[in-house]
Design a protein around this motif. Structure first.
Motif, PDB file in Angstrom:
ATOM      1  N   THR A 104      22.469  29.059 -42.708  1.00  7.38           N
ATOM      2  CA  THR A 104      22.255  30.157 -43.399  1.00  7.38           C
ATOM      3  C   THR A 104      21.692  29.678 -44.868  1.00  7.38           C
ATOM      4  OG1 THR A 104      24.773  28.392 -44.406  1.00  7.38           O
ATOM      5  CG2 THR A 104      25.225  30.244 -42.217  1.00  7.38           C
ATOM      6  N   ASN A 105      21.432  30.626 -45.240  1.00  2.00           N
ATOM      7  CA  ASN A 105      20.660  30.888 -46.471  1.00  2.00           C
ATOM      8  C   ASN A 105      22.015  30.755 -47.631  1.00  2.00           C
ATOM      9  OD1 ASN A 105      22.438  32.892 -47.275  1.00  2.00           O
ATOM     10  ND2 ASN A 105      21.123  34.336 -46.894  1.00  2.00           N
ATOM     11  N   LEU A 106      21.397  30.321 -49.088  1.00  2.00           N
ATOM     12  CA  LEU A 106      22.035  29.589 -49.995  1.00  2.00           C
ATOM     13  C   LEU A 106      22.982  31.149 -50.057  1.00  2.00           C
ATOM     14  CD1 LEU A 106      19.241  29.488 -52.253  1.00  2.00           C
ATOM     15  CD2 LEU A 106      20.770  27.835 -51.966  1.00  2.00           C
ATOM     16  N   GLY A 107      23.218  31.714 -49.618  1.00  2.00           N
ATOM     17  CA  GLY A 107      24.537  32.813 -50.005  1.00  2.00           C
ATOM     18  C   GLY A 107      25.647  32.276 -49.494  1.00  2.00           C
ATOM     19  N   GLY A 108      24.950  31.993 -48.566  1.00  2.00           N
ATOM     20  CA  GLY A 108      25.915  32.138 -46.666  1.00  2.00           C
ATOM     21  C   GLY A 108      26.031  32.264 -45.643  1.00  2.00           C
ATOM     22  N   LYS A 109      24.958  33.205 -45.416  1.00  2.00           N
ATOM     23  CA  LYS A 109      24.416  34.511 -44.880  1.00  2.00           C
ATOM     24  C   LYS A 109      23.432  34.113 -43.204  1.00  2.00           C
ATOM     25  CE  LYS A 109      25.310  38.525 -47.579  1.00  2.00           C
ATOM     26  NZ  LYS A 109      26.662  37.667 -48.378  1.00  2.00           N
ATOM     27  N   LEU A 110      24.503  34.618 -41.477  1.00  2.17           N
ATOM     28  CA  LEU A 110      23.918  33.732 -40.697  1.00  2.17           C
ATOM     29  C   LEU A 110      23.543  35.061 -40.080  1.00  2.17           C
ATOM     30  CD1 LEU A 110      23.424  32.060 -38.867  1.00  2.17           C
ATOM     31  CD2 LEU A 110      25.490  32.359 -37.586  1.00  2.17           C
ATOM     32  N   ASN A 111      22.644  35.764 -39.574  1.00  5.73           N
ATOM     33  CA  ASN A 111      21.625  37.346 -39.112  1.00  5.73           C
ATOM     34  C   ASN A 111      21.624  36.636 -37.365  1.00  5.73           C
ATOM     35  OD1 ASN A 111      21.788  38.543 -41.763  1.00  5.73           O
ATOM     36  ND2 ASN A 111      19.930  36.997 -41.791  1.00  5.73           N
ATOM     37  N   ILE A 112      21.817  37.533 -36.819  1.00  5.45           N
ATOM     38  CA  ILE A 112      21.911  37.394 -35.327  1.00  5.45           C
ATOM     39  C   ILE A 112      21.771  38.545 -34.821  1.00  5.45           C
ATOM     40  CG2 ILE A 112      23.047  34.966 -34.818  1.00  5.45           C
ATOM     41  CD1 ILE A 112      25.579  36.220 -33.884  1.00  5.45           C
ATOM     42  N   SER A 113      20.888  38.911 -33.963  1.00  7.17           N
ATOM     43  CA  SER A 113      20.918  40.139 -33.130  1.00  7.17           C
ATOM     44  C   SER A 113      21.078  39.909 -31.694  1.00  7.17           C
ATOM     45  CB  SER A 113      19.470  40.597 -33.252  1.00  7.17           C
ATOM     46  OG  SER A 113      18.178  40.656 -33.924  1.00  7.17           O
ATOM     47  N   ILE A 114      22.651  40.970 -31.194  1.00  6.56           N
ATOM     48  CA  ILE A 114      22.884  40.657 -30.024  1.00  6.56           C
ATOM     49  C   ILE A 114      21.962  42.096 -28.927  1.00  6.56           C
ATOM     50  CG2 ILE A 114      25.241  41.018 -29.196  1.00  6.56           C
ATOM     51  CD1 ILE A 114      25.015  38.662 -30.605  1.00  6.56           C
ATOM     52  N   GLU A 115      22.196  41.987 -28.231  1.00  8.14           N
ATOM     53  CA  GLU A 115      22.092  43.005 -27.115  1.00  8.14           C
ATOM     54  C   GLU A 115      22.926  43.628 -26.546  1.00  8.14           C
ATOM     55  OE1 GLU A 115      19.321  41.924 -23.821  1.00  8.14           O
ATOM     56  OE2 GLU A 115      17.740  40.720 -25.693  1.00  8.14           O
ATOM     57  N   LEU A 116      23.569  45.007 -26.655  1.00  5.56           N
ATOM     58  CA  LEU A 116      23.968  46.004 -26.208  1.00  5.56           C
ATOM     59  C   LEU A 116      24.765  47.021 -25.002  1.00  5.56           C
ATOM     60  CD1 LEU A 116      26.783  45.691 -29.711  1.00  5.56           C
ATOM     61  CD2 LEU A 116      26.623  43.785 -27.722  1.00  5.56           C
ATOM     62  N   ASN A 117      24.988  46.914 -24.627  1.00 10.70           N
ATOM     63  CA  ASN A 117      25.203  47.763 -23.452  1.00 10.70           C
ATOM     64  C   ASN A 117      26.130  48.993 -23.652  1.00 10.70           C
ATOM     65  OD1 ASN A 117      22.452  47.528 -21.877  1.00 10.70           O
ATOM     66  ND2 ASN A 117      23.363  46.024 -21.399  1.00 10.70           N
ATOM     67  N   PRO A 118      26.335  50.306 -22.775  1.00  8.07           N
ATOM     68  CA  PRO A 118      27.376  51.077 -23.714  1.00  8.07           C
ATOM     69  C   PRO A 118      27.885  50.191 -22.558  1.00  8.07           C
ATOM     70  CG  PRO A 118      25.437  52.471 -23.566  1.00  8.07           C
ATOM     71  CD  PRO A 118      25.274  51.329 -23.445  1.00  8.07           C
ATOM     72  N   ASP A 119      30.194  50.773 -23.480  1.00 10.22           N
ATOM     73  CA  ASP A 119      30.873  50.427 -22.399  1.00 10.22           C
ATOM     74  C   ASP A 119      31.136  48.702 -22.054  1.00 10.22           C
ATOM     75  OD1 ASP A 119      31.969  52.967 -22.434  1.00 10.22           O
ATOM     76  OD2 ASP A 119      31.080  53.856 -20.794  1.00 10.22           O
ATOM     77  N   GLN A 120      30.483  48.204 -22.631  1.00  5.17           N
ATOM     78  CA  GLN A 120      30.052  46.219 -22.275  1.00  5.17           C
ATOM     79  C   GLN A 120      30.438  45.519 -23.443  1.00  5.17           C
ATOM     80  OE1 GLN A 120      27.022  45.241 -20.031  1.00  5.17           O
ATOM     81  NE2 GLN A 120      27.046  45.964 -17.876  1.00  5.17           N
ATOM     82  N   SER A 121      31.679  45.065 -23.652  1.00  3.61           N
ATOM     83  CA  SER A 121      31.494  43.044 -24.610  1.00  3.61           C
ATOM     84  C   SER A 121      30.641  42.226 -24.571  1.00  3.61           C
ATOM     85  CB  SER A 121      33.295  43.279 -24.856  1.00  3.61           C
ATOM     86  OG  SER A 121      33.653  42.715 -24.011  1.00  3.61           O
ATOM     87  N   VAL A 122      30.473  41.435 -25.797  1.00  5.94           N
ATOM     88  CA  VAL A 122      29.232  40.423 -25.312  1.00  5.94           C
ATOM     89  C   VAL A 122      30.779  39.268 -26.380  1.00  5.94           C
ATOM     90  CG1 VAL A 122      27.468  40.054 -26.049  1.00  5.94           C
ATOM     91  CG2 VAL A 122      27.383  41.799 -25.255  1.00  5.94           C
ATOM     92  N   SER A 123      30.136  38.326 -25.785  1.00  5.91           N
ATOM     93  CA  SER A 123      31.439  37.672 -26.472  1.00  5.91           C
ATOM     94  C   SER A 123      30.622  36.562 -27.513  1.00  5.91           C
ATOM     95  CB  SER A 123      32.414  36.295 -25.559  1.00  5.91           C
ATOM     96  OG  SER A 123      31.081  35.850 -25.003  1.00  5.91           O
ATOM     97  N   VAL A 124      30.600  36.400 -28.197  1.00  6.05           N
ATOM     98  CA  VAL A 124      29.921  35.459 -29.589  1.00  6.05           C
ATOM     99  C   VAL A 124      31.122  34.334 -29.747  1.00  6.05           C
ATOM    100  CG1 VAL A 124      28.793  35.465 -31.952  1.00  6.05           C
ATOM    101  CG2 VAL A 124      29.275  37.570 -30.506  1.00  6.05           C
ATOM    102  N   LYS A 125      29.950  33.480 -29.810  1.00  3.22           N
ATOM    103  CA  LYS A 125      30.793  32.288 -30.459  1.00  3.22           C
ATOM    104  C   LYS A 125      29.350  31.185 -31.452  1.00  3.22           C
ATOM    105  CE  LYS A 125      33.410  27.836 -29.411  1.00  3.22           C
ATOM    106  NZ  LYS A 125      33.264  27.328 -27.695  1.00  3.22           N
ATOM    107  N   ILE A 126      30.305  31.122 -33.205  1.00  2.00           N
ATOM    108  CA  ILE A 126      29.255  30.191 -33.332  1.00  2.00           C
ATOM    109  C   ILE A 126      30.052  29.014 -34.214  1.00  2.00           C
ATOM    110  CG2 ILE A 126      28.202  30.347 -36.023  1.00  2.00           C
ATOM    111  CD1 ILE A 126      28.859  33.489 -35.174  1.00  2.00           C
ATOM    112  N   VAL A 127      29.380  27.657 -34.056  1.00  2.00           N
ATOM    113  CA  VAL A 127      30.295  26.694 -34.496  1.00  2.00           C
ATOM    114  C   VAL A 127      28.876  25.409 -35.211  1.00  2.00           C
ATOM    115  CG1 VAL A 127      30.737  24.070 -33.069  1.00  2.00           C
ATOM    116  CG2 VAL A 127      30.755  26.052 -31.728  1.00  2.00           C
ATOM    117  N   LYS A 128      30.209  25.080 -36.473  1.00  2.00           N
ATOM    118  CA  LYS A 128      29.150  24.868 -37.027  1.00  2.00           C
ATOM    119  C   LYS A 128      29.571  23.120 -37.051  1.00  2.00           C
ATOM    120  CE  LYS A 128      30.548  22.960 -42.185  1.00  2.00           C
ATOM    121  NZ  LYS A 128      32.067  22.717 -43.293  1.00  2.00           N
ATOM    122  N   LEU A 129      28.205  22.976 -36.651  1.00  2.00           N
ATOM    123  CA  LEU A 129      27.825  21.444 -36.450  1.00  2.00           C
ATOM    124  C   LEU A 129      27.159  20.287 -37.617  1.00  2.00           C
ATOM    125  CD1 LEU A 129      24.167  22.576 -35.272  1.00  2.00           C
ATOM    126  CD2 LEU A 129      26.501  21.584 -34.193  1.00  2.00           C
TER     127      LEU A 129
END
Length: 137
Positions: free
Chosen positions: A112-137
């Motif tokens: 994350t940057n100084l402001g705490g922002k985390l940017n991710i790009s997700i490939e999406l297809n219509p009528d399908q959902s994608v799971s996302v999990k973000i784990v702090k190290l």
């Protein structure tokens, strides 16, 4: 899964679902109380944004629908769907490293940057959902 017609709701497993990427006009719902916090969602086909107590939590461009959003100090999990690929920004802890999983695949470590922002790009297809999990190290 489908869009969230109430714009924001609590799921059976005590998580949040929000957003409606099918809307053509910006729509918002404010003052949604959940676990002692006030949430506000703004959503339509161009952007979806979730705020908690006036602070940004989630933002996607273009708009998305998010299911089962759950966040703790160490882990953020959710399912996301939309008609097109999306750029998602989460506000987390500033200058920390996180491991990101998309559909249970480790896509790498991100900081994350100084402001705490985390940017991710997700490939999406219509009528399908994608799971996302973000784990702090």
């Amino acid at each position: 899964m489908a869009v969230v017609k109430d714009l924001i709701t609590v799921t059976d497993d005590h998580a949040l679902s929000f957003g409606d990427y099918s809307l053509t006009k910006k729509t918002k719902k404010a003052d949604f109380m959940f676990e002692g916090d006030l949430y506000k969602v703004k959503t339509y086909n161009t952007i979806t944004k979730l705020e908690k107590n006036g602070m940004m939590v989630y933002e996607s461009v273009p708009g998305t629908t998010v299911h089962n959003f759950s966040a703790s100090d160490a882990v953020v999990t959710f399912w996301v769907e939309g008609p097109n690929d999306a750029q998602i920004t989460l506000e987390l802890e500033p200058e920390k490293e996180y491991k990101v999983y998309v559909d249970d695949t480790n896509v790498g470590r991100m900081r994350t940057n100084l402001g705490g922002k985390l940017n991710i790009s997700i490939e999406l297809n219509p009528d399908q959902s994608v799971s996302v999990k973000i784990v702090k190290l």
